[in-house]
Design a protein around this motif. Structure first.
Motif, mmCIF file in Angstrom:
data_model
loop_
_atom_site.group_PDB
_atom_site.id
_atom_site.type_symbol
_atom_site.label_atom_id
_atom_site.label_comp_id
_atom_site.label_asym_id
_atom_site.label_seq_id
_atom_site.Cartn_x
_atom_site.Cartn_y
_atom_site.Cartn_z
ATOM 1 N N VAL A 53 0.992 -0.823 -0.043
ATOM 2 C CA VAL A 53 -0.121 -0.480 0.144
ATOM 3 C C VAL A 53 0.420 1.337 -0.009
ATOM 4 N N LYS A 54 0.550 2.031 -0.223
ATOM 5 C CA LYS A 54 0.815 3.942 -0.524
ATOM 6 C C LYS A 54 1.188 4.364 0.458
ATOM 7 N N ARG A 55 -0.442 4.400 1.525
ATOM 8 C CA ARG A 55 -0.116 4.626 3.048
ATOM 9 C C ARG A 55 -1.201 4.021 3.730
ATOM 10 N N ILE A 56 -0.608 3.981 5.141
ATOM 11 C CA ILE A 56 -1.938 3.243 5.656
ATOM 12 C C ILE A 56 -2.031 3.921 7.126
ATOM 13 N N PRO A 57 -3.185 4.161 8.138
ATOM 14 C CA PRO A 57 -2.763 4.282 9.844
ATOM 15 C C PRO A 57 -1.829 3.785 10.290
ATOM 16 N N GLN A 58 -0.973 3.932 10.301
ATOM 17 C CA GLN A 58 0.052 3.243 11.324
ATOM 18 C C GLN A 58 0.212 3.173 12.765
ATOM 19 N N LEU A 59 -0.881 3.746 13.851
ATOM 20 C CA LEU A 59 -0.807 3.354 14.668
ATOM 21 C C LEU A 59 -2.675 2.188 14.965
ATOM 22 N N SER A 60 -2.757 1.676 13.337
ATOM 23 C CA SER A 60 -3.863 0.711 13.931
ATOM 24 C C SER A 60 -3.517 -0.348 13.193
ATOM 25 N N MET A 61 -2.623 -0.485 12.314
ATOM 26 C CA MET A 61 -1.510 -1.276 12.185
ATOM 27 C C MET A 61 -0.669 -1.879 13.386
ATOM 28 N N LEU A 62 -0.245 -1.084 13.926
ATOM 29 C CA LEU A 62 0.428 -0.886 15.228
ATOM 30 C C LEU A 62 0.182 -2.554 16.086
ATOM 31 N N VAL A 63 -0.777 -1.915 16.492
ATOM 32 C CA VAL A 63 -2.464 -2.165 17.841
ATOM 33 C C VAL A 63 -2.070 -4.073 17.646
ATOM 34 N N THR A 70 11.333 -1.359 9.934
ATOM 35 C CA THR A 70 11.380 0.431 9.835
ATOM 36 C C THR A 70 12.425 0.677 9.064
ATOM 37 N N ASN A 71 13.044 2.016 9.263
ATOM 38 C CA ASN A 71 13.942 2.691 8.120
ATOM 39 C C ASN A 71 14.397 3.132 9.808
ATOM 40 N N GLY A 72 13.404 3.613 11.058
ATOM 41 C CA GLY A 72 14.101 3.634 12.343
ATOM 42 C C GLY A 72 13.511 5.220 12.242
ATOM 43 N N GLY A 73 12.515 5.537 11.494
ATOM 44 C CA GLY A 73 12.611 6.980 11.962
ATOM 45 C C GLY A 73 12.089 7.111 13.266
ATOM 46 N N PHE A 74 11.605 8.694 13.466
ATOM 47 C CA PHE A 74 10.945 9.039 14.951
ATOM 48 C C PHE A 74 9.944 8.315 15.208
ATOM 49 N N SER A 75 8.623 8.934 14.499
ATOM 50 C CA SER A 75 7.149 8.348 14.693
ATOM 51 C C SER A 75 7.419 6.487 15.075
ATOM 52 N N SER A 76 7.946 5.749 13.646
ATOM 53 C CA SER A 76 7.690 4.884 13.811
ATOM 54 C C SER A 76 8.265 4.264 14.851
ATOM 55 N N THR A 77 9.341 4.380 15.310
ATOM 56 C CA THR A 77 10.246 3.486 16.245
ATOM 57 C C THR A 77 9.553 3.678 17.639
ATOM 58 N N TRP A 78 9.057 4.979 18.281
ATOM 59 C CA TRP A 78 8.247 5.093 19.305
ATOM 60 C C TRP A 78 7.347 4.767 18.810
ATOM 61 N N ALA A 80 5.800 1.587 18.281
ATOM 62 C CA ALA A 80 6.355 0.687 18.100
ATOM 63 C C ALA A 80 6.679 0.814 19.591
ATOM 64 N N CYS A 81 7.898 1.462 20.077
ATOM 65 C CA CYS A 81 7.809 1.308 21.426
ATOM 66 C C CYS A 81 7.172 1.171 22.000
ATOM 67 N N TYR A 82 6.395 2.711 22.166
ATOM 68 C CA TYR A 82 4.737 2.665 23.082
ATOM 69 C C TYR A 82 3.805 1.654 22.455
ATOM 70 N N PHE A 83 3.551 0.536 21.725
ATOM 71 C CA PHE A 83 2.836 -0.879 21.498
ATOM 72 C C PHE A 83 3.231 -1.433 22.077
ATOM 73 N N GLY A 84 4.500 -1.828 22.333
ATOM 74 C CA GLY A 84 5.557 -2.831 22.582
ATOM 75 C C GLY A 84 5.684 -4.210 21.657
ATOM 76 N N VAL A 85 5.626 -3.521 20.587
ATOM 77 C CA VAL A 85 6.104 -4.109 18.988
ATOM 78 C C VAL A 85 7.869 -4.184 18.480
ATOM 79 N N PRO A 86 8.037 -5.585 18.812
ATOM 80 C CA PRO A 86 9.114 -5.484 18.277
ATOM 81 C C PRO A 86 9.883 -4.672 16.826
ATOM 82 N N VAL A 87 11.458 -4.531 16.509
ATOM 83 C CA VAL A 87 11.446 -3.646 15.388
ATOM 84 C C VAL A 87 12.343 -4.042 15.336
#
Length: 120
Positions: A53-63, A70-78, A80-87
């Motif tokens: 997909v081109k875009r997706i609501p990331q928070l909806s997927m992370l839960v 990921t490439n380690g960008g700020f939003s994705s990294t943090w 994922a940490c918030y939701f306890g998802v390994p990166v």
């Protein structure tokens, strides 16, 4: 691939490597956000377990996610940490270097075998 995917010189190879690895793991299903790397159709026939997909609501997927690649960008990294998802990180540039405590991959040298090893 993130917000700035069109700037990743190796972006198409990373998506190809990830999708090739995922196709070898029949126990996994994935949604791969490709951003502006290319059109999803240009990656050929993928199994129905893998969705590009081109875009997706990331928070909806992370839960619901078991892992985030990921490439380690700020939003994705943090997020994922918030939701306890390994990166798994294929570090590329900018803030990613400071966001990652452990480097799990090299964006310039990614291959499907590297991705498969990290998914174990």
């Amino acid at each position: 691939m993130g917000t700035y995917s069109q700037w990743f010189q190796n972006g198409r190879n990373v998506v190809t490597s990830i999708t090739e690895a995922l196709q070898q793991r029949e126990d996994l299903q994935a949604i791969v956000q490709i951003g502006n790397v290319a059109d999803a159709e240009s990656f050929g026939g993928l199994t129905e377990r893998i969705h590009l997909v081109k875009r997706i609501p990331q928070l909806s997927m992370l839960v619901r996610a078991d892992i985030l690649i990921t490439n380690g960008g700020f939003s994705s990294t943090w997020e994922a940490c918030y939701f306890g998802v390994p990166v798994v990180v294929f570090l590329y540039c900018n803030n990613g270097f400071g966001n990652v405590a452990r480097l799990s991959g090299d964006f310039a040298n990614v291959s499907s075998s590297v991705v498969l090893d990290l998914l174990k």
